[in-house]
Design a protein around this motif. Sequence first.
Motif, PDB file in Angstrom:
ATOM      1  N   LYS A 137      -4.468   6.013   5.370  1.00 34.11           N
ATOM      2  CA  LYS A 137      -3.701   5.080   6.190  1.00 34.11           C
ATOM      3  C   LYS A 137      -3.151   3.940   5.324  1.00 34.11           C
ATOM      4  O   LYS A 137      -1.963   3.596   5.401  1.00 34.11           O
ATOM      5  CB  LYS A 137      -4.588   4.541   7.302  1.00 34.11           C
ATOM      6  N   ALA A 138      -4.013   3.344   4.491  1.00 30.59           N
ATOM      7  CA  ALA A 138      -3.564   2.261   3.605  1.00 30.59           C
ATOM      8  C   ALA A 138      -2.509   2.777   2.634  1.00 30.59           C
ATOM      9  O   ALA A 138      -1.501   2.100   2.380  1.00 30.59           O
ATOM     10  CB  ALA A 138      -4.758   1.680   2.850  1.00 30.59           C
ATOM     11  N   TRP A 139      -2.746   3.969   2.079  1.00 33.79           N
ATOM     12  CA  TRP A 139      -1.781   4.544   1.129  1.00 33.79           C
ATOM     13  C   TRP A 139      -0.439   4.802   1.804  1.00 33.79           C
ATOM     14  O   TRP A 139       0.615   4.527   1.226  1.00 33.79           O
ATOM     15  CB  TRP A 139      -2.332   5.849   0.557  1.00 33.79           C
ATOM     16  N   HIS A 140      -0.454   5.330   3.006  1.00 31.92           N
ATOM     17  CA  HIS A 140       0.800   5.622   3.705  1.00 31.92           C
ATOM     18  C   HIS A 140       1.622   4.354   3.895  1.00 31.92           C
ATOM     19  O   HIS A 140       2.837   4.366   3.650  1.00 31.92           O
ATOM     20  CB  HIS A 140       0.522   6.259   5.071  1.00 31.92           C
ATOM     21  N   GLU A 141       0.973   3.279   4.326  1.00 30.43           N
ATOM     22  CA  GLU A 141       1.704   2.028   4.534  1.00 30.43           C
ATOM     23  C   GLU A 141       2.281   1.513   3.226  1.00 30.43           C
ATOM     24  O   GLU A 141       3.361   0.914   3.206  1.00 30.43           O
ATOM     25  CB  GLU A 141       0.782   0.968   5.155  1.00 30.43           C
ATOM     26  N   ALA A 142       1.569   1.752   2.113  1.00 28.74           N
ATOM     27  CA  ALA A 142       2.023   1.260   0.815  1.00 28.74           C
ATOM     28  C   ALA A 142       3.108   2.131   0.211  1.00 28.74           C
ATOM     29  O   ALA A 142       4.114   1.624  -0.314  1.00 28.74           O
ATOM     30  CB  ALA A 142       0.838   1.173  -0.151  1.00 28.74           C
ATOM     31  N   ALA A 143       2.933   3.443   0.260  1.00 28.33           N
ATOM     32  CA  ALA A 143       3.797   4.352  -0.500  1.00 28.33           C
ATOM     33  C   ALA A 143       4.897   4.995   0.320  1.00 28.33           C
ATOM     34  O   ALA A 143       5.928   5.402  -0.224  1.00 28.33           O
ATOM     35  CB  ALA A 143       2.940   5.446  -1.151  1.00 28.33           C
ATOM     36  N   ARG A 144       4.687   5.118   1.625  1.00 24.21           N
ATOM     37  CA  ARG A 144       5.645   5.870   2.435  1.00 24.21           C
ATOM     38  C   ARG A 144       6.256   5.038   3.556  1.00 24.21           C
ATOM     39  O   ARG A 144       7.381   5.287   3.983  1.00 24.21           O
ATOM     40  CB  ARG A 144       4.943   7.101   3.016  1.00 24.21           C
ATOM     41  N   GLY A 145       5.531   4.054   4.043  1.00 25.37           N
ATOM     42  CA  GLY A 145       6.043   3.254   5.150  1.00 25.37           C
ATOM     43  C   GLY A 145       7.079   2.237   4.698  1.00 25.37           C
ATOM     44  O   GLY A 145       7.228   1.952   3.506  1.00 25.37           O
ATOM     45  N   ASP A 146       7.774   1.677   5.674  1.00 22.90           N
ATOM     46  CA  ASP A 146       8.836   0.709   5.391  1.00 22.90           C
ATOM     47  C   ASP A 146       8.496  -0.708   5.852  1.00 22.90           C
ATOM     48  O   ASP A 146       9.295  -1.630   5.655  1.00 22.90           O
ATOM     49  CB  ASP A 146      10.133   1.141   6.094  1.00 22.90           C
TER      50      ASP A 146
END
Length: 328
Positions: A137-146
């Motif tokens: 979840k943390a990685w997604h917000e950092a690497a993929r989310g806007d």
Amino acid sequence: MAGPALALPQAQPSTVFDRLAQRRLVVVSGKGGVGRTTVAALLGLALSARGRRVLVATTGHDDRLGWMLGASALRDAAHAVTDRLHIQRLVPRTCLREYGAMIVRSQRVAGAVFDNRIVRRLLRAIPGLDDFAVFGKAWHEAARGDDYDTVIFDGPATGHLLYTLGVPQAILGAIAAGPLTREAQLIADTLTDPSQTEAVLVGLPERWPLTELGELGQTLHQQRGLAIATMIINGMWPVDVPTLPAPAPSLDPTGAVGSVISVAGAIGDTGRRHREIVEQWGRTDVAHRCGVQSLLPVPWRWEGLCDLTGLQGLLAELEGRSQTQASA
């Protein structure tokens, strides 16, 4: 025969903050009780002041992160404390549902699957899945989310963090190719890219905590591939306290002044001992094997740090130190 290693230099706080502001993911860790959450909150404040949209996400179970950043409580959904700074508690069940929705790209499908009682029971039996969902979840917000420019992950203490960050590689080695392994490979690639991810390790100015900190840094750097440019040494006592002789009994009949002078001398002695310990540790092989380039001392706050005003005061003190060093 090689001579003694050079001591690691002291970092300028603003230089550290400027560099971390260029990262997508900042992982904060260290032993329990060293001030990880305080440092994570401090970094959130510093990076958001540099115009970054920041999420500080913690695995902690209390509300300290919220209190230090001006919120009355810490929820398991991201919420704003300023226009550019958000905070969130990472709860495995919530993260698993949200991360599942990201993978299947449907909140409805994720809800039908991950809110099912039988499915939840089965998922709890999979080793490492909770940790993978929380960090995913943390990685997604950092690497993929806007939504955010930088995510600060206030992760678990030493041993658990090593396990958590090792889950993606374990998945790649144990599970057949599919959606989960694709996600695991992307996470592993982000962790080992120093332009995207940097670890910030926090320790105390004592020999044994610093020894453990060096071992953690060495493992994170050599086995997990994380970049660690600066270690933060928290709770440094002041060294500029003057040593004064006790007044004559005739001038201090109750001994009150002598007691104050004695306490002040003990504070200065402790500060000088802290500095000596840190400098000696900065020359050790284990400190250099972490890939660390500098140390950032953070002063002990006599009044404690439990609210936004105190945290802002600490940040102003550190930033003021950077300006003084730059002009010297």
